[in-house]
Enzyme design. Structure first.
Site: not given
Ligand SMILES: C[S@@+](CC[C@H](N)C(=O)[O-])C[C@H]1O[C@@H](n2cnc3c(N)ncnc32)[C@H](O)[C@@H]1O
Length: 376
Positions: A193, A227-228, A312
């Site tokens: 990502s 994960p970051g 999305k």
């Molecule tokens: C697509 S992933 C993010 C990937 C990240 N941008 C990366 O580059 O590694 C979406 C993340 O949003 C988190 N998430 C979903 N709903 C959330 C919420 N209400 N509060 C905090 N985190 C949330 C999920 O746990 C997941 O880790």
């Protein structure tokens, strides 16, 4: 040359067709968008002579969400002879008197971004060499671009004996072959990502703006950070990041000392007290309108000055959904009297989603109510 060829991700032709039809009508140009599902491009035929060229200059490419590239093209050249594809292509350019092709800087022999079309890419690469030689003999492709001047020549091959011949304006196109920026995945990044945010920064900010606004003096909040991958991009630019997510952040990122992991709900999280947050980024998977409301809350509360976030789009009516979200953001920020700039793009690394950039241009009371530029 009275058509536009607009490139897009395969599967998003209908969205692009709706968008170009709407944007063209806004500048008083009417036409018809030809769509072949999953082809990776749309052809917009203008009803009046010379209007495609006008569109290619008057519609801001940056304002188009679903277009990767914007090219003025001729009718499709078909049944090209395998022993001389070059002559009819050169003839197409010579018939166009509106543009001085002496001011052309580059030649891109391209295909659509589909598996089928990409099987032509070896042919395109090889064909570029003799075609470029021939075009140089006409006195073209020798021009040096100064601040976006000049045009780029494009040949879009549909099959090995049919192509569209055209050009794009260097000050109003994507500066990448096939409209796709080639980014290298950094081996130490926590997720793929990461390329989405890297491409977003490259698309929405100039190098100078990036240096000025993303550096060791600035702080960011990353909602849905795990994960970051996105936090990694911010830390790489020297920023300090509050990474909000109940998940696990990559240990390598925590070791930088530039990340504070906040295991909280991104919809409830607020900026830490007495801390100025410059940037908000958000990649949470949620309904677009819910994310839009959250972004609007951060901006109207003055919690950050700039943001990049994803919407999305798993639904059928994607274009309508995007328009609704844009309208809401626009209305909320205007109501709050904020000067702002919005850009939106379906990036190459985006799949069923688009990426938006919003910047508040002024928080001063005397400047309130001014909308500097509303892109998209
Ligand atoms: C697509 S992933 C993010 C990937 C990240 N941008 C990366 O580059 O590694 C979406 C993340 O949003 C988190 N998430 C979903 N709903 C959330 C919420 N209400 N509060 C905090 N985190 C949330 C999920 O746990 C997941 O880790």
């Amino acid at each position: 040359m009275n058509k536009l060829a607009l490139y897009c991700r395969a599967g998003f032709e209908k969205e692009l067709a709706a968008e170009i039809t709407e944007k063209a009508a806004e500048v008083g140009i009417y036409g018809f968008a030809r769509v072949v599902d999953n082809s990776g491009y749309v052809i917009f035929e203008c009803y009046q002579e010379n209007e495609a060229d006008r569109l290619a200059q008057e519609i801001q490419f940056k304002q188009l969400i679903f277009a990767r590239q914007l090219v003025v093209v001729s009718d499709l050249l078909q049944d090209l002879a395998t022993d001389d594809r070059i002559s009819p292509i050169v003839a197409q350019y010579q018939q166009n008197s509106r543009v001085d092709f002496k001011q052309s800087t580059e030649l891109w022999v391209e295909t659509a971004d589909t598996n089928e079309a990409k099987s032509l890419s070896t042919f395109c690469r090889k064909f570029t060499v003799p075609l470029r030689q021939q075009l140089r003999k006409c006195g073209w492709l020798n021009y040096r671009e100064i601040y976006g001047s000049g045009v780029t020549l494009h040949i879009l091959f549909i099959s090995n004996d049919s192509c569209y011949v055209g050009y794009s304006y260097n000050n109003n196109h994507a500066p990448h072959f096939m409209g796709i920026p080639r980014l290298k995945f950094p081996n130490d990044a926590p997720s793929r990502s990461t390329l989405k945010l890297e491409e977003a920064i490259l698309t929405f900010l100039s190098e100078k703006e990036e240096k000025q606004r993303m550096n060791s003096e600035t702080k960011a909040v990353d909602l849905g950070a795990c994960p970051g991958g996105w936090s990694y991009q911010l830390v790489k630019r020297g920023m300090f990041v509050y990474a909000v997510d109940h998940g696990k952040i990559a240990p390598s990122l925590m070791e930088t000392g530039r990340v504070d992991h906040c295991p909280e709900d991104g919809f409830k999280f607020q900026p830490p007290k007495r801390t100025k947050i410059d940037w908000l980024v958000c990649d949470m998977v949620e309904q677009p309108m819910r994310i839009t409301s959250l972004m609007s809350k951060w901006l109207t509360n003055g919690w950050c000055g700039e943001m990049i976030f994803n919407l999305k789009l798993p639904m059928k009516k994607r274009y309508q959904e995007v328009r609704l979200c844009q309208q809401k953001l626009h209305e909320d920020l205007s109501k709050a009297g904020l000067g702002f700039e919005i850009q939106a793009k379906h990036l190459y690394h985006d799949r069923e989603e688009i990426t938006l950039h919003v910047r508040i241009k002024s928080l001063n009371k005397q400047d309130r109510g001014t909308t500097w530029q509303i892109c998209a």
